[in-house]
Design a protein around this motif. Structure first.
Motif, mmCIF file in Angstrom:
data_model
loop_
_atom_site.group_PDB
_atom_site.id
_atom_site.type_symbol
_atom_site.label_atom_id
_atom_site.label_comp_id
_atom_site.label_asym_id
_atom_site.label_seq_id
_atom_site.Cartn_x
_atom_site.Cartn_y
_atom_site.Cartn_z
ATOM 1 N N TRP A 88 31.068 43.839 136.740
ATOM 2 C CA TRP A 88 30.795 45.232 136.351
ATOM 3 C C TRP A 88 32.064 46.060 136.420
ATOM 4 C CZ3 TRP A 88 25.690 46.856 139.308
ATOM 5 C CH2 TRP A 88 24.595 46.248 138.673
ATOM 6 N N PRO A 89 32.291 46.938 135.459
ATOM 7 C CA PRO A 89 31.512 47.118 134.234
ATOM 8 C C PRO A 89 31.604 45.871 133.353
ATOM 9 C CG PRO A 89 33.053 48.959 134.588
ATOM 10 C CD PRO A 89 33.442 47.864 135.511
ATOM 11 N N GLY A 90 30.523 45.575 132.654
ATOM 12 C CA GLY A 90 30.528 44.411 131.789
ATOM 13 C C GLY A 90 29.143 44.009 131.355
ATOM 14 N N PRO A 91 29.062 42.998 130.489
ATOM 15 C CA PRO A 91 27.791 42.609 129.870
ATOM 16 C C PRO A 91 26.930 41.713 130.757
ATOM 17 C CG PRO A 91 29.562 41.310 128.940
ATOM 18 C CD PRO A 91 30.208 42.278 129.887
ATOM 19 N N LEU A 92 26.683 42.169 131.988
ATOM 20 C CA LEU A 92 25.818 41.453 132.928
ATOM 21 C C LEU A 92 24.758 42.410 133.448
ATOM 22 C CD1 LEU A 92 25.156 38.936 134.694
ATOM 23 C CD2 LEU A 92 26.599 39.996 136.456
ATOM 24 N N THR A 93 23.497 41.999 133.348
ATOM 25 C CA THR A 93 22.371 42.758 133.884
ATOM 26 C C THR A 93 21.763 41.998 135.049
ATOM 27 O OG1 THR A 93 21.854 43.830 131.766
ATOM 28 C CG2 THR A 93 20.056 43.619 133.343
ATOM 29 N N LEU A 94 21.506 42.704 136.139
ATOM 30 C CA LEU A 94 20.914 42.099 137.332
ATOM 31 C C LEU A 94 19.476 42.596 137.495
ATOM 32 C CD1 LEU A 94 23.888 42.498 139.837
ATOM 33 C CD2 LEU A 94 23.278 40.480 138.482
ATOM 34 N N VAL A 95 18.570 41.673 137.749
ATOM 35 C CA VAL A 95 17.173 42.021 138.018
ATOM 36 C C VAL A 95 16.980 42.053 139.524
ATOM 37 C CG1 VAL A 95 14.769 41.330 137.773
ATOM 38 C CG2 VAL A 95 16.347 41.031 135.857
ATOM 39 N N LEU A 96 16.547 43.228 140.028
ATOM 40 C CA LEU A 96 16.400 43.465 141.459
ATOM 41 C C LEU A 96 15.079 44.183 141.727
ATOM 42 C CD1 LEU A 96 20.048 44.627 141.651
ATOM 43 C CD2 LEU A 96 19.177 42.909 143.243
ATOM 44 N N PRO A 169 32.668 49.930 116.422
ATOM 45 C CA PRO A 169 31.973 48.643 116.471
ATOM 46 C C PRO A 169 31.963 48.069 117.893
ATOM 47 C CG PRO A 169 33.589 48.691 114.693
ATOM 48 C CD PRO A 169 33.851 49.886 115.540
ATOM 49 N N CYS A 170 30.872 47.419 118.243
ATOM 50 C CA CYS A 170 30.752 46.817 119.578
ATOM 51 C C CYS A 170 31.639 45.580 119.685
ATOM 52 C CB CYS A 170 29.302 46.446 119.856
ATOM 53 S SG CYS A 170 28.182 47.866 119.838
ATOM 54 N N GLU A 171 32.288 45.414 120.832
ATOM 55 C CA GLU A 171 33.260 44.337 120.993
ATOM 56 C C GLU A 171 32.622 42.977 121.278
ATOM 57 O OE1 GLU A 171 36.364 45.125 123.741
ATOM 58 O OE2 GLU A 171 37.168 46.805 122.591
ATOM 59 N N VAL A 172 31.521 42.959 122.030
ATOM 60 C CA VAL A 172 30.894 41.676 122.387
ATOM 61 C C VAL A 172 29.915 41.244 121.299
ATOM 62 C CG1 VAL A 172 29.455 40.452 124.071
ATOM 63 C CG2 VAL A 172 31.223 42.067 124.850
ATOM 64 N N GLY A 173 29.023 42.159 120.889
ATOM 65 C CA GLY A 173 28.173 41.894 119.744
ATOM 66 C C GLY A 173 26.830 41.268 120.023
ATOM 67 N N VAL A 174 26.627 40.693 121.201
ATOM 68 C CA VAL A 174 25.301 40.243 121.634
ATOM 69 C C VAL A 174 25.006 40.899 122.978
ATOM 70 C CG1 VAL A 174 25.305 38.034 120.420
ATOM 71 C CG2 VAL A 174 26.253 38.155 122.733
ATOM 72 N N GLU A 175 23.730 40.968 123.312
ATOM 73 C CA GLU A 175 23.311 41.704 124.491
ATOM 74 C C GLU A 175 23.846 41.072 125.785
ATOM 75 O OE1 GLU A 175 20.501 42.549 121.186
ATOM 76 O OE2 GLU A 175 21.454 40.766 121.994
ATOM 77 N N SER A 176 23.632 41.792 126.872
ATOM 78 C CA SER A 176 24.095 41.338 128.181
ATOM 79 C C SER A 176 23.340 40.104 128.649
ATOM 80 C CB SER A 176 23.920 42.463 129.213
ATOM 81 O OG SER A 176 22.557 42.832 129.306
ATOM 82 N N THR A 177 23.980 39.343 129.498
ATOM 83 C CA THR A 177 23.324 38.251 130.207
ATOM 84 C C THR A 177 22.439 38.856 131.296
ATOM 85 O OG1 THR A 177 25.259 36.853 129.863
ATOM 86 C CG2 THR A 177 23.726 36.168 131.587
ATOM 87 N N ILE A 178 21.205 38.399 131.398
ATOM 88 C CA ILE A 178 20.293 38.896 132.436
ATOM 89 C C ILE A 178 20.123 37.814 133.494
ATOM 90 C CG2 ILE A 178 17.987 39.746 132.972
ATOM 91 C CD1 ILE A 178 17.785 40.841 130.175
ATOM 92 N N VAL A 179 20.430 38.167 134.750
ATOM 93 C CA VAL A 179 20.320 37.234 135.862
ATOM 94 C C VAL A 179 19.322 37.773 136.874
ATOM 95 C CG1 VAL A 179 21.531 36.078 137.759
ATOM 96 C CG2 VAL A 179 22.678 36.400 135.561
#
Length: 328
Positions: A88-96, A169-179
Motif C-alpha cells: 500500500w498504496p497499491g492494487p491490493l485489497t485486504l478482507v478484514l 488512463p489507468c496504469e495497471v488496467g485490471v482490478e486489485s488483488t483481493i486477499v
C-alpha cells in the motif's frame, strides 16, 4: 505512463459532492471507481442503483493510508499489516472484520469488509480532501467491462454520475488483488494487480486461489467483465481456424491474436494484436474489449495466457467475460 493530475479545484468539487451524498467517478491505478461516502448508507445504496448491482455484492472501501486501517476494521492480524506495509498504496485489497464505521450496506450484509489504499495521486488527493473513506466499485454497469479512462465512464453512465475526475488512463488496467486475511491462512479471492508470486515472496509461504469462498467479494459473479459481444476461449493454436469458421457462419468476429501469432493472416471483422508483455496486456485488456464492441463485433475469440504473474489476473478476467450470461 504520465498520469493527468486533476486540478485542486476539481478535487475540492469532488469532495463536496461526496459530502453531499453524491457519486464521484475517480481514477485509481487499476480502473476507474464509482465512489460514495463510505459512511453514508443512502449514498452507498445509490451506487448499487446506478450500477444495477445486486445489494448482496459487497464494495471496497478506499482509505488514504495504512495508518487509517484501524479506523475502519477490527482484529487486524500481523499478516495484514505486513501486506499493507509492502503493497500500500497499491492494487491490493485486504478482507478484514468490519469496523463500526462501515455500514452493512457497503458489505452486502457481511461482517467482513474489503479495504485498500489506491496508488493514484488524484485518488489520494480526493481522499485527503474528503477526509473519510470512499466506497468505490468499478465505474461500469454491473457485470460489464471495467473503465480505464474517464471517457469510458462518461460513455457508460452519462449524467447518472454527479462528477467525473479525470486522472488519465489507468496504469495497471485490471482490478486489485483481493486477499482474505480473516482466517489462519490468507488466500487470494480475486487475482489482480499484485501478483501471487509477489505476495508469496513477502509472506514466505504459498497462497491458494480457491474457486469458491464463503466470503463474497467483487468480481466473482459467473459472468463479469463482459463486453456486449460473446467471448469464446480456445487454445492458442486454434484461434485462427475458430475465428474463420465463426466468420463463415455469419458472425462479426473479433480476434485476440496472441503475440506468438503476430502477423498471421486471419479473416475476421477486427483483430487485436495481444502484447507480449503481460503488464501491457493487462493495461490494455478492457480497452481491447471495448474497442471490439465499438467496431460491431458480436463474437470475440481469445485464448488464455500463461497463468503466472499478471497472466493469472488476465486469465481470470477472460474466464469471467466468457462466463454464462444471465437470462434476460
Amino acid at each position: 505512463m504520465t498520469r493527468v493530475t486533476a486540478s485542486t479545484d476539481d478535487i475540492e468539487k469532488a469532495a463536496a459532492v461526496l459530502r453531499a451524498g453524491g457519486l464521484v467517478a475517480l481514477p485509481t491505478e487499476t480502473v476507474y471507481g464509482l465512489g460514495a461516502d463510505a459512511e453514508d448508507p443512502a449514498a452507498v445504496a445509490r451506487i448499487f442503483q446506478v450500477k444495477g448491482r445486486p445489494p448482496s455484492h459487497p464494495l471496497i472501501v478506499h482509505i488514504g493510508g495504512a495508518e487509517q486501517l484501524d479506523d475502519w476494521v477490527k482484529d487486524v492480524p500481523a499478516t495484514a499489516r505486513l501486506l499493507a506495509e509492502h503493497f500500500w498504496p497499491g492494487p491490493l485489497t485486504l478482507v478484514l472484520r468490519r469496523g463500526s464505521r462501515v455500514p452493512l450496506e457497503a458489505t452486502g450484509g457481511l461482517e467482513t469488509v474489503a479495504v485498500r489504499v489506491p496508488d493514484h495521486p488524484v485518488a489520494l488527493a480526493l481522499l485527503a480532501a474528503f477526509g473519510g473513506g470512499v466506497t468505490a466499485p468499478s465505474a461500469n454497469r454491473f457485470g460489464r467491462v471495467s473503465p480505464t479512462t474517464a471517457n469510458d465512464v462518461r460513455a457508460e453512465f452519462g449524467e447518472a454520475v454527479d462528477f467525473v475526475l479525470d486522472g488519465g488512463p489507468c496504469e495497471v488496467g485490471v482490478e486489485s488483488t483481493i486477499v482474505d486475511v480473516t482466517g489462519d491462512v490468507p488466500s487470494i479471492l480475486r487475482p489482480g494487480g499484485v501478483t501471487r508470486e509477489d505476495l508469496e515472496a513477502v509472506l514466505g509461504f504459498p497462497l491458494s486461489v480457491p474457486s469458491t469462498s464463503p466470503i463474497r467479494v467483487p468480481g466473482r459473479h459467473p459472468s463479469h467483465y463482459a463486453p456486449q459481444a460473446r467471448v469464446v476461449l480456445v487454445e492458442p493454436e486454434k484461434i485462427v481456424a475458430e475465428a474463420e469458421l465463426a466468420r463463415d457462419l455469419g458472425h462479426r468476429v473479433g480476434v485476440f491474436l496472441p503475440a506468438p501469432l503476430t502477423g498471421t493472416p486471419v479473416r475476421a471483422h477486427a483483430v487485436v494484436a495481444v502484447p507480449a508483455s503481460t503488464a501491457a496486456y493487462a493495461r490494455g485488456l478492457y480497452g481491447f474489449l471495448r474497442r471490439l464492441d465499438r467496431q460491431g463485433c458480436d463474437l470475440i475469440i481469445a485464448s488464455l495466457p500463461e497463468e503466472e504473474g499478471l497472466g493469472l489476473a488476465i486469465a481470470n478476467r477472460l474466464r469471467r467475460a466468457a462466463g454464462p450470461r444471465p437470462t434476460p
